[in-house]
Scaffold this motif. Structure first.
Motif, PDB file in Angstrom:
ATOM      1  N   ASP A 170     -18.133  16.792 -21.314  1.00  0.00           N
ATOM      2  CA  ASP A 170     -16.846  16.085 -21.377  1.00  0.00           C
ATOM      3  C   ASP A 170     -16.014  16.493 -20.167  1.00  0.00           C
ATOM      4  OD1 ASP A 170     -14.477  14.872 -21.932  1.00  0.00           O
ATOM      5  OD2 ASP A 170     -14.163  15.843 -23.880  1.00  0.00           O
ATOM      6  N   ILE A 171     -16.032  15.656 -19.149  1.00  0.00           N
ATOM      7  CA  ILE A 171     -15.333  15.992 -17.906  1.00  0.00           C
ATOM      8  C   ILE A 171     -13.870  15.555 -17.928  1.00  0.00           C
ATOM      9  CG2 ILE A 171     -17.439  15.943 -16.523  1.00  0.00           C
ATOM     10  CD1 ILE A 171     -16.632  13.160 -15.557  1.00  0.00           C
ATOM     11  N   SER A 172     -13.388  15.133 -19.103  1.00  0.00           N
ATOM     12  CA  SER A 172     -11.991  14.700 -19.209  1.00  0.00           C
ATOM     13  C   SER A 172     -11.071  15.836 -19.624  1.00  0.00           C
ATOM     14  CB  SER A 172     -11.870  13.551 -20.229  1.00  0.00           C
ATOM     15  OG  SER A 172     -12.189  14.011 -21.539  1.00  0.00           O
ATOM     16  N   GLN A 173     -11.647  17.001 -19.921  1.00  0.00           N
ATOM     17  CA  GLN A 173     -10.806  18.108 -20.369  1.00  0.00           C
ATOM     18  C   GLN A 173     -11.522  19.437 -20.154  1.00  0.00           C
ATOM     19  OE1 GLN A 173     -10.216  18.080 -24.643  1.00  0.00           O
ATOM     20  NE2 GLN A 173     -12.278  17.311 -25.040  1.00  0.00           N
ATOM     21  N   LEU A 177     -13.351  19.599 -16.561  1.00  0.00           N
ATOM     22  CA  LEU A 177     -12.297  18.916 -15.802  1.00  0.00           C
ATOM     23  C   LEU A 177     -11.802  19.794 -14.664  1.00  0.00           C
ATOM     24  CD1 LEU A 177     -10.208  16.686 -15.317  1.00  0.00           C
ATOM     25  CD2 LEU A 177      -8.764  17.777 -17.064  1.00  0.00           C
TER      26      LEU A 177
END
Length: 441
Positions: A170-173, A177
């Protein structure tokens, strides 16, 4: 002064700059300082091995061995207890084989002494120089992909998956990230040719980590654990703790061989890969000063065993310093100095999260792909072993296995296509030993 620096580190004013070597040394330190946190954690699985003592032993092994590299080999490579071998020490030798940690330390000491002998007689150099240029180029590229994968995995950009083994995280957080932001910042600095771009990127990413939370803990990714300053814990509980009554056993022979085998070829792969980036490899694929590099590595292993930790080896993360312009022993000297300081300021260096060092590993890995263009991909005798070297190294998470499979496939490819006479005797012997190793697993 110039003459002193040249004799001490191979430093040549006009060709090298002290500031550049300083920045390079710091970059190398930051990308490999994780071992000071990871090693004590792994060894805490064993009774009577205090985490504080292991931390001090780890730092001392890094300082002493890297200083030997700085003053004796005069190369910008740093050393510390190696990942992989610490896991083999704890989980295989001590837990699976039910041996004591004193037994394992004795095996590391014996392996280090054998290593010193091999380095002194140049037998190890002969082994390395017998590897064909195509395989050396493949090893360099494979190492680049390997450390990039370490960075991707350590930052959770790549995560485990039951169906495909790995997948994107999950590269959104969270850590992923932060690492993505770090890659963008560091990449931009490299494109703009900003001196010390990798180091600046690490610091910038660390600061940004103060404002990004880790979903797993709900806390900021970058945080100080404290205390800010503390005295190093004594290594007396693990210093010179050897088990001499077991040195003639079959288990000792197997463990020593495994330590030695992995140490030789992991170090060889690292040295070849980073040397390509540093420009230490000549047109014939030979590495300048390789005898002294290997001897420094061997001495580091002996000292590490005495101090109370697992095999000390040359770190592939040295490529971070090389990427920042480090070319002499002065880079290693500064790296050793930072490890010494870290013994007092553990709270500071541990505040740099893996997501902040991951961009350095990923982008330096990209830089190390350069040797791949030197491989003749239209000549399948060269291309097949080279490709297998790279692929196996990444897919098995093992530099050593990539080298071994590459050598075996090289010999078999040449031998089965009428070119047996072009294979050196050393390559024949090595391949036979490698095949035997896998046959006996």
């Amino acid at each position: 002064m110039a003459e002193i620096l040249n004799k001490a580190f191979g430093f040549i004013p006009g060709m090298h700059k002290i500031r550049t070597e300083f920045v390079a040394g710091f970059s190398t330190f930051l990308t490999m300082a994780y071992i000071l946190a990871v090693n004590p954690m792994i060894f805490s699985e064993l009774p009577d091995m205090p985490k504080g003592a292991v931390f001090t032993a780890t730092a001392l092994a890094a300082v002493v061995s890297t200083l030997v590299m700085a003053f004796y080999a005069k190369k910008p490579f740093a050393l510390a207890p190696g990942m992989g071998m610490n896991a083999f020490f704890v989980y295989t030798v001590c837990i699976s084989m039910h041996q004591t940690w004193q037994f394992a330390l004795t095996a590391v000491l014996i392996e280090g002494i054998i290593f010193v002998i091999l380095s002194a007689t140049k037998a190890r150099t002969m082994i390395v120089n017998s590897i064909p240029a195509s395989l050396k180029n493949a090893i360099g590229a494979g190492i680049g992909l390997f450390i990039a994968f370490i960075g991707l995995q350590g930052s959770h950009i790549v995560v485990g998956a039951s169906s495909t083994l790995v997948t994107i995280g999950d590269i959104s957080q969270g850590p992923a990230l932060l690492a993505v932001i770090g890659i963008i910042i560091t990449g931009a600095l490299l494109v703009l040719k900003v001196r010390g771009g990798i180091l600046i990127g690490i610091f910038a990413t660390t600061i940004i980590g103060l404002f990004i939370k880790d979903p797993a803990t709900g806390e900021a990714i970058t945080k100080f654990n404290g205390p800010l300053v503390s005295s190093p814990e004594s290594i007396s509980p693990i210093f010179c703790k050897f088990e001499w009554n077991s040195i003639l056993t079959l288990d000792m022979l197997i463990v020593v061989f495994t330590f030695l085998f992995n140490d030789i070829f992991n170090t060889m792969g690292t040295v070849i890969g980073v040397s390509h980036k540093a420009g230490f490899v000549d047109g014939q694929g030979n590495i300048d000063g390789i005898d002294r590099i290997f001897m420094a590595d061997a001495i580091g292993t002996v000292f590490g065993a005495v101090a109370g930790t697992s095999t000390t080896t040359t770190y592939v993360e040295s490529a971070a310093g090389v990427g920042d312009g480090g070319r002499t022993g002065m880079t290693a000297f500064f790296t050793a100095l930072f490890f010494a300081v870290a013994m007092l300021f553990s709270g500071v260096f541990l505040a740099v999260p893996s997501s902040a060092t991951a961009p350095a590993l990923i982008l330096v890995g990209m830089m190390m792909m350069e040797p791949v263009v030197k491989i003749n991909w239209t000549e399948f005798r060269e291309a097949i072993p080279a490709f297998l070297t790279i692929a196996v190294m990444i897919c098995t998470y093992s530099i050593a296995d990539g080298i071994l499979i590459g050598c075996i496939s090289y010999v078999l490819t040449y031998a089965l296509t009428g070119k047996a006479k072009d294979i050196s005797l050393t390559m024949w012997i090595l391949s036979a030993l490698f095949i035997l190793k896998y046959a006996l697993l």
